[in-house]
Design an enzyme around this catalytic site. Structure first.
Site, short mmCIF file in Angstrom:
data_model
loop_
_atom_site.label_atom_id
_atom_site.label_comp_id
_atom_site.label_asym_id
_atom_site.label_seq_id
_atom_site.Cartn_x
_atom_site.Cartn_y
_atom_site.Cartn_z
N CYS A 353 0.92 -1.20 0.15
CA CYS A 353 -0.11 -0.04 0.06
C CYS A 353 0.97 1.15 -0.10
O CYS A 353 1.62 1.58 -1.03
CB CYS A 353 -1.04 -0.19 1.38
SG CYS A 353 -2.42 0.91 0.88
N HIS A 437 -3.81 -5.27 -0.23
CA HIS A 437 -3.50 -5.80 0.89
C HIS A 437 -3.63 -7.59 0.97
O HIS A 437 -4.72 -7.94 1.40
CB HIS A 437 -4.49 -5.17 2.27
CG HIS A 437 -4.25 -3.95 2.48
ND1 HIS A 437 -3.38 -3.64 3.73
CD2 HIS A 437 -4.47 -2.77 1.96
CE1 HIS A 437 -3.29 -2.18 3.95
NE2 HIS A 437 -3.98 -1.62 2.73
N GLU A 439 -2.73 -9.33 3.17
CA GLU A 439 -3.04 -10.09 4.51
C GLU A 439 -4.16 -9.53 5.21
O GLU A 439 -4.45 -9.80 6.30
CB GLU A 439 -1.93 -9.32 5.50
CG GLU A 439 -1.97 -7.99 5.97
CD GLU A 439 -2.16 -6.87 5.09
OE1 GLU A 439 -2.87 -5.88 5.74
OE2 GLU A 439 -1.66 -6.92 3.94
#
Length: 562
Positions: A353, A437, A439
């Protein structure tokens, strides 16, 4: 022949006159009733519907009158017929329901920079006011993770899903790595929350309090009763807007519009202390699950502030986290990254990001402010080498210009919706980053394997297996666990996800077995799934399919957070 014609009308009049003048006789006449269940294969003897028919039969049987209570007598001056009709039509009292939150007459409003005003009901810290950048997020679940995500610092978050807070807020617990199990940081970072409806009666095994109570504890104002989809369309058309949430009784002039991108947000959310290094995680707004993903792969992670000086002799791998705001304000981080990239013995570098944008600035590329950004759990990204599409979770308002990458660097992922850059990779050195993202705790986690780049054996090594696009073992059959019966308003989104999953598997020539779907939906249409079983998800049914060589597969159930 004339006698039967005259006798039948006479007999009918003789039978009807007594019941007209003596209404109490009518109750003793036999009445034809509809059968309790229709004839056919579906009968009370069917094991699948035995309990349903039993409940139907019990509800159809007359209930005995309480002891000592006789038939109701008509009131003086009223006819038996009219009194009996009134008694039969008397409505039963409604069952007791949950008490709704007392709202009173207090209202609030969201004032936008273009002059628009949206009124709603305050919740959370109802008397507080807030200003910030109004952004929207399209995820169905994951509001505890989103609200504690440092990337939303100083933003007024609009959730487009119509009902928010239905599974409450879990009690904070630590996992084996000492991190919060359910949250991405130690507090809520959004300036305010705007939803269509905030659930007052959450129902989930892990819920310890409601969303309204959690916002009160954190002193974060919320606004419900707003048409969030209309607000989202406005943001899509005009771009990101500044706004302020003002409760009734507070003058609008007392709170100014505030652009959070002019503040150094990374400095506000970053860790304030550092330590010794092995895998260095630069905290620009770090999420707990990013540390967890590294720890699960055997890394000893040390978190350092955003402006911590970086020396390649101190670590074996460098991770740059996500964060809020304009990456141009983090020149200290960019300068440190340049020294890492120019080191004679390069160490693996991975950015997510904001970390992706900072890495791009360090190598000489350019970034720009997007019209309204990409925020949600369903952004499709194409892997450049294989052209395989992955569904990703995203939360960013800035992006990297792919055309500004210097020689030796190449795009790694591209957004399939707006063609914006979603990742970059060095062609020879172990440097790469992604805009999304991988995760994200609320999912999807299809690309969590990107953390395997930092696999720890004797040392951290760069693995090109993902970039090479090696195919995983292809299943022969996939068992799809359906969501069961859904109410109107829920079925559309879950039916779409299920039907698209079945279509994608059929295109890959993979057999699909669908069990416990929502009935009468697209995914149950003839010719879509290879086999459809309208059966509950019980051990005996699932074991039968598993014994036939099925491979497990599922999509999100609406009543489960994970």
């Amino acid at each position: 022949m004339l006698f039967p014609v005259l006798f039948l009308p006479f007999l009918s009049v003789c039978l009807l006159l007594p019941t007209h003048f003596f209404p109490h006789l009518r109750a003793r006449l036999p009445v034809a009733r509809a059968p309790l269940y229709p004839p056919g294969p579906c009968s009370p003897r069917s094991p699948r519907s035995r309990q349903q028919w039993s409940r139907s039969v019990r509800s159809a049987l007359p209930r005995p009158a309480p002891a000592g209570v006789g038939p109701a007598r008509p009131r003086p001056g009223s006819s038996r017929r009219r009194h009996r009709r009134r008694r039969l039509r008397a409505p039963s009292p409604p069952p007791p329901g949950p008490r709704r939150r007392a709202r009173g007459a207090a209202m609030g409003r969201l004032v936008l920079q273009d002059g628009s005003v949206l009124r709603g009901r305050p919740f959370g810290a109802a008397g507080a006011a807030a200003a910030g950048e109004v952004v929207f997020q399209t995820g169905v679940v994951g509001y505890p993770e989103a609200l504690t995500d440092p990337s939303y610092k100083a933003q007024i978050l609009v959730l487009t899903y119509p009902l928010v807070g239905n599974y409450g807020v879990p009690r904070d617990e630590t996992d084996p790595f000492g991190l919060s199990r359910w949250f991405e940081s130690d507090k809520i970072h959004v300036a305010a929350l705007v939803v269509g409806e905030c659930s007052e009666t959450p129902s989930h095994w892990s819920a310890s309090r409601s969303l309204d109570q959690w916002l009160k504890e954190q002193n974060i104002p919320g606004l419900e009763g707003v048409d969030t989809r209309a607000l989202t369309k406005k943001i899509r058309e005009k771009g990101t807007l500044l706004g302020k949430l003002v409760p009734d009784g507070t003058p609008e002039e007392s709170l100014c519009f505030e652009d959070p991108n002019k503040r150094h947000l990374v400095q506000e959310v970053s860790l304030k202390v550092g330590g010794s290094l092995r895998v260095t995680a630069v905290d620009c707004g770090l999420k707990y699950n990013q540390v967890r993903c590294l720890c699960e792969r055997g890394a000893a992670v040390t978190v350092v502030p955003w402006d911590h000086p970086l020396d390649t002799a101190d670590f074996d791998g460098l991770f740059i986290s996500n964060g809020p705001g304009d990456p141009q304000l983090c020149q200290e981080t960019v300068s440190s990254l340049r020294r890492v990239l120019d080191a004679p013995q390069p160490k693996p570098v991975f950015g997510i990001c904001l970390g992706h944008q900072l890495l791009s600035l360090a190598l000489g590329a350019r970034t720009y402010k997007m019209k309204y950004g990409n925020r949600g759990h369903n952004q499709p990204c194409l892997h450049e080498d294989t052209q395989r599409c992955f569904i990703t979770a995203q939360n960013h308002g800035f992006a990297v210009e792919a055309g500004s990458l210097p020689p030796g660097w190449a795009p790694l992922f591209t957004n399939a919706n707006d063609s914006s850059n979603e990742g970059l990779v060095h062609q020879h050195k172990p440097f790469f980053s992604v805009q999304f993202h991988p995760e994200h705790r609320a999912g999807p986690t299809d690309l969590e394997g990107l953390f395997d780049v930092f696999r720890l054996r004797d040392w951290l090594t760069y693995d090109k297996a993902l970039a090479g696009g090696q195919d995983a073992a292809r299943p022969r059959k996939v068992l799809i666990l359906g969501s069961g019966g859904l109410s109107i308003g829920q079925a559309g989104e879950f039916d779409y996800s299920g039907s698209q999953a079945i279509k994608a598997l059929k295109e890959e020539n993979i057999q699909t077995v669908l069990i416990n779907p929502n009935i009468a939906t697209v995914q149950t249409s003839k010719g879509l799934a290879d086999k459809v079983y309208f059966l509950p998800i019980t051990p005996e049914y699932v074991t039968q399919e598993q014994a036939g060589g099925s491979v497990w597969g599922s999509w999100d159930h609406p009543h489960s957070r994970r």
